[in-house]
Design an enzyme around this catalytic site. Structure first.
Site, PDB file in Angstrom:
ATOM      1  N   GLU A 167       1.555  -0.529  -4.949  1.00 36.46           N
ATOM      2  CA  GLU A 167       0.613   0.532  -5.280  1.00 36.46           C
ATOM      3  C   GLU A 167       1.498   1.761  -5.471  1.00 36.46           C
ATOM      4  O   GLU A 167       2.000   2.323  -4.485  1.00 36.46           O
ATOM      5  CB  GLU A 167      -0.396   0.764  -4.157  1.00 36.46           C
ATOM      6  CG  GLU A 167      -1.387   1.859  -4.496  1.00 36.46           C
ATOM      7  CD  GLU A 167      -2.308   2.205  -3.335  1.00 36.46           C
ATOM      8  OE1 GLU A 167      -3.490   2.480  -3.582  1.00 36.46           O
ATOM      9  OE2 GLU A 167      -1.852   2.222  -2.175  1.00 36.46           O
ATOM     10  N   ASP A 210       0.835  -1.187   0.000  1.00 37.59           N
ATOM     11  CA  ASP A 210       0.000   0.000   0.000  1.00 37.59           C
ATOM     12  C   ASP A 210       0.884   1.256   0.000  1.00 37.59           C
ATOM     13  O   ASP A 210       1.870   1.332   0.740  1.00 37.59           O
ATOM     14  CB  ASP A 210      -0.883  -0.025   1.257  1.00 37.59           C
ATOM     15  CG  ASP A 210      -1.825   1.145   1.338  1.00 37.59           C
ATOM     16  OD1 ASP A 210      -2.712   1.247   0.473  1.00 37.59           O
ATOM     17  OD2 ASP A 210      -1.681   1.962   2.278  1.00 37.59           O
TER      18      ASP A 210
END
Length: 722
Positions: free
Chosen positions: A403, A366
């Site tokens: 990401e 993330d």
């Protein structure tokens, strides 16, 4: 540094676990490994803190509410406080008190009145729910976080648990699916089976529920290869959400990077997580973890103090010039500092733990640029974190997916990660959405995305598998909502619909939300098939958002992070189980597996070989080679493309070739089947998104014949070339 070992039995509690045990002494132990390590004869405890003057280990009874003994760790080696406590069993509940300065203005927040979680704890004894006990300062005080709170919180605080590392893995083996053959399935442990009636009630919404036969049967029916789990690291529900009767459903609020979240366990989170992995592996399915090493649940300077902040604020976090405050590259109020040796070691130790001890097959990171920033805060593909990963032999064998964006300067790094990494391709998502909602000027980029995004990755000598192609993911609209809503409808999040992305590149097909209009409903179904067919026919690695195959809706909520309820849970009703889209999705995944030319991990050149054949050829609706004028005309939204299977051999034999035709206009288009060099025979229609499935006798099309494409539709045909 050496301190005298002090073991203090607390009043009326000269016991531990079992409750009649005598107080424990403490030996020096060793400074490694960090955490609580069960050994022959006891447990070694080690915790990093360069801010502490003294560290006390606190032991608790079985209920985790009564502190029965405090032990001052006797040794400090290179800022690691450590000690060995004899005769402690697995299951022992513990925490730490950190003695040192409480000086938030200078970035130090030690408060011995508050029990700290071990950053290396392998298990927590309960889920964390935001409450007043989590704060190290006096709530409501005039000085806010500058005023240390002296109320002891140990009775209500979550506790760490000593874990027995033993587990019978049997003949467990990693499926080791090649990246180019991978089909990711993003799913939430709880939401997937919470309402799956075939799963025993006590296992619904748990690790073992995901490992159950009905859950695995659905995954295998689809044909996905790799289950990508939303965060399962132990996390905290924000207090403001708890006060509103909500919770942090997604789990991007981590605090325990070694501990599986206990709310997803029936009893034993560590053992049940391992059993889930073992069961999924036995079914040939990989387990990928979504990991959140960029920030923690401790928020900004006014957030809770549960672990890192109270142990060594300046080592674990990036602090601003005014050290009372943190740097925020994540939008959460803090950023963990993976350029600091202590935090970098924690991240690397955590990753190896999940691979070696929990047998996971990869990670999705993330807000990965936030982790990859150097000591000065700049994204650096040769910085501490990415360099550490690149040389690690354990991590070399697992999937690494970024990401590739955060909210800091130069935080958008699609295409900016080094070799060995794949990335969520946000440019693929945006372009494909825009193309299928009929936006002009999208055709050239749509062609690039369909072919693996060479403009993004080829220059760095990365392969098409560097691109993880996404259309919908957990944050944003589901596929059903993408074709049903123009605007977000997040009122149930209690933020007056201010939260969530406002620019969704969605099209409701003529009505906002639910409708009985048959024409609109038919268009929506066609659009869902268009998106899925495009996703699975594109080079790169497809990711399917769990539930999209069965038209899962969130009622237009594009930010359901706090909706641990029917908004987010899968609907396993009979109607949804019989959704024709499930069969369509499975057929597209099968077709992708059958056609290596769609997943070949080589770049296309478009250049003719000695026989005049091209690995990729583009044609207009008239069946003629696309001209420069057509490519640059923003109104052109129809195209045909041929992928020649001769250039994607399998075991020395050519793959079947593929011809795809696209119509992203509001008009019916008559497509002339082009003459593709080396393909004199007829093409067989395999996919036609105007219908749920192509049934009956094979429908064959020869060059110069025509195929009628209704508005917003596509077709895929195959042929074995000569």
């Amino acid at each position: 540094m050496t301190a005298a070992a002090v073991a203090v039995p607390l009043p009326s509690s000269a016991s531990h676990d079992p409750d009649t045990a005598a107080p424990h002494g403490c030996e020096s132990g060793r400074a490694w490994p960090l955490g609580a390590t069960l050994q022959a004869g006891g447990v070694n405890f080690a915790i990093f803190s360069g801010a502490a003057d003294k560290v006390e280990l606190c032991l608790f009874d079985r209920s985790g509410t009564r502190e029965v003994q405090r032990i001052a760790l006797p040794e400090c080696t290179d800022h690691v406080w450590h000690g060995f406590v004899p005769n402690l069993p697995a299951g022992t509940r513990y925490g730490y008190r950190i003695h040192g300065p409480y000086d938030p203005a200078n970035g130090v927040r030690c408060n011995p009145h508050k029990l700290m979680l071990d950053p290396y704890a392998k298990a927590h004894d309960r889920p964390l729910r935001g409450a007043a006990w989590q704060y190290a300062y006096t709530l409501g005080a005039e000085g806010q976080d500058l005023t240390m709170d002296t109320v002891d919180n140990a009775a209500g605080a979550a506790k760490c648990m000593v874990v027995d590392p033993a587990f019978d893995w049997g003949d467990d083996a990693a499926p080791a699916v090649p990246m180019s053959d991978t089909v990711f399935y993003e799913v939430h442990v709880r939401g997937f089976t919470k309402e799956m009636q075939d799963v025993p009630p006590h296992l619904r919404g748990t690790y073992l529920g995901l490992a159950s036969e009905p859950a695995i049967r659905h995954l295998k029916k689809l044909g996905v290869t790799s289950v990508e789990l939303l965060p399962i690291h132990a996390f905290n529900d924000e207090r403001r959400l708890v006060d509103m009767g909500l919770g942090n459903y997604w789990g991007y609020n981590s605090i325990g990077f070694f501990a599986p979240e206990p709310r997803y366990a029936a009893q034993d989170a560590v053992g049940e997580f391992r059993q889930m992995v073992k069961s999924l592996h036995a079914a040939g399915l990989e387990v990928i973890l979504d990991v959140v090493y960029n920030h923690s649940c401790e928020g900004n300077h006014l957030g809770p103090t549960l672990s890192f902040k109270g142990i060594d604020h300046g080592a674990y976090y990036r602090l601003a010039e005014d050290r009372r405050y943190g740097m925020d590259y994540t939008g959460t109020g803090n950023t963990l500092d993976a350029s600091h040796p202590a935090m970098l070691r924690l991240v690397m130790d955590s990753l190896r733990w999940w691979v070696e001890e929990m047998h996971v097959d990869g990670f999705r990171f993330d807000l990965a640029p936030a982790i990859a920033r150097d000591a000065n805060g700049a994204y650096d593909h040769r910085g501490p974190f990415l360099s550490a990963v690149a040389q690690d032999p354990v991590l070399k064998r697992v999937k690494l997916v970024a990401e590739p964006w955060d909210i800091g300067d130069y935080g958008y790094q699609v295409g900016g990660f080094p070799a060995g990494w794949s990335e969520w391709n946000g440019r693929y998502r945006d372009c494909v959405r825009d193309y299928w909602r009929g936006m002009e000027g999208q055709l050239p980029e749509f062609a690039a995305r369909l072919c693996g995004s060479s403009d993004i990755y080829q220059g760095a000598r990365r392969r098409p598998s560097a691109s993880v192609n996404v259309i919908t993911v957990h944050d944003g609209f589901t596929l059903n909502d993408l074709v049903s809503y123009n605007d977000k409808h997040n009122h149930s999040n209690a933020e007056d619909n201010r939260d969530g992305e406002g620019h969704n590149r969605s099209w409701n097909c003529g009505a906002e939300g639910p409708t009985r209009d048959a024409t609109i409903l038919a268009m929506r179904e066609r659009q869902k098939r268009n998106f899925l067919a495009t996703l699975f026919a594109s080079r790169g690695v497809p990711l399917l958002l769990g539930g999209d195959e069965m038209s899962r809706t969130q009622g237009g909520n594009n930010n359901a992070y706090c909706q641990d309820n029917e908004v987010s849970w899968f609907n396993w009703s009979e109607v949804r189980r019989k959704d024709p889209l499930i069969a369509f999705t499975a057929s597209m995944i099968r077709l992708r597996r059958e056609l290596p030319v769609l997943r070949c991990d080589q770049w296309l050149s478009g250049q003719p070989d000695a026989d005049g054949r091209r690995d990729v050829d583009w044609f207009s609706v008239w069946g003629l080679t696309m001209t420069e004028e057509e490519w640059t005309n923003p109104a052109v939204r129809c195209v045909a493309v041929a992928f020649d299977g001769r250039f994607a051999p399998v075991h020395g034999e050519a793959s079947p070739s593929v011809l795809m035709v696209f119509n992203a206009t509001h008009e019916t288009v008559t497509q002339t089947i082009p003459e593709v060099p080396g393909h004199g025979g007829p093409w067989e229609l395999r996919v036609f998104t105007d219908v749920a499935s192509v049934e009956g006798e094979p429908r064959m099309y020869s060059a110069q014949e025509t195929l009628e494409l209704p508005p917003f539709s596509m077709a895929l045909l195959t042929q074995r070339g000569s």
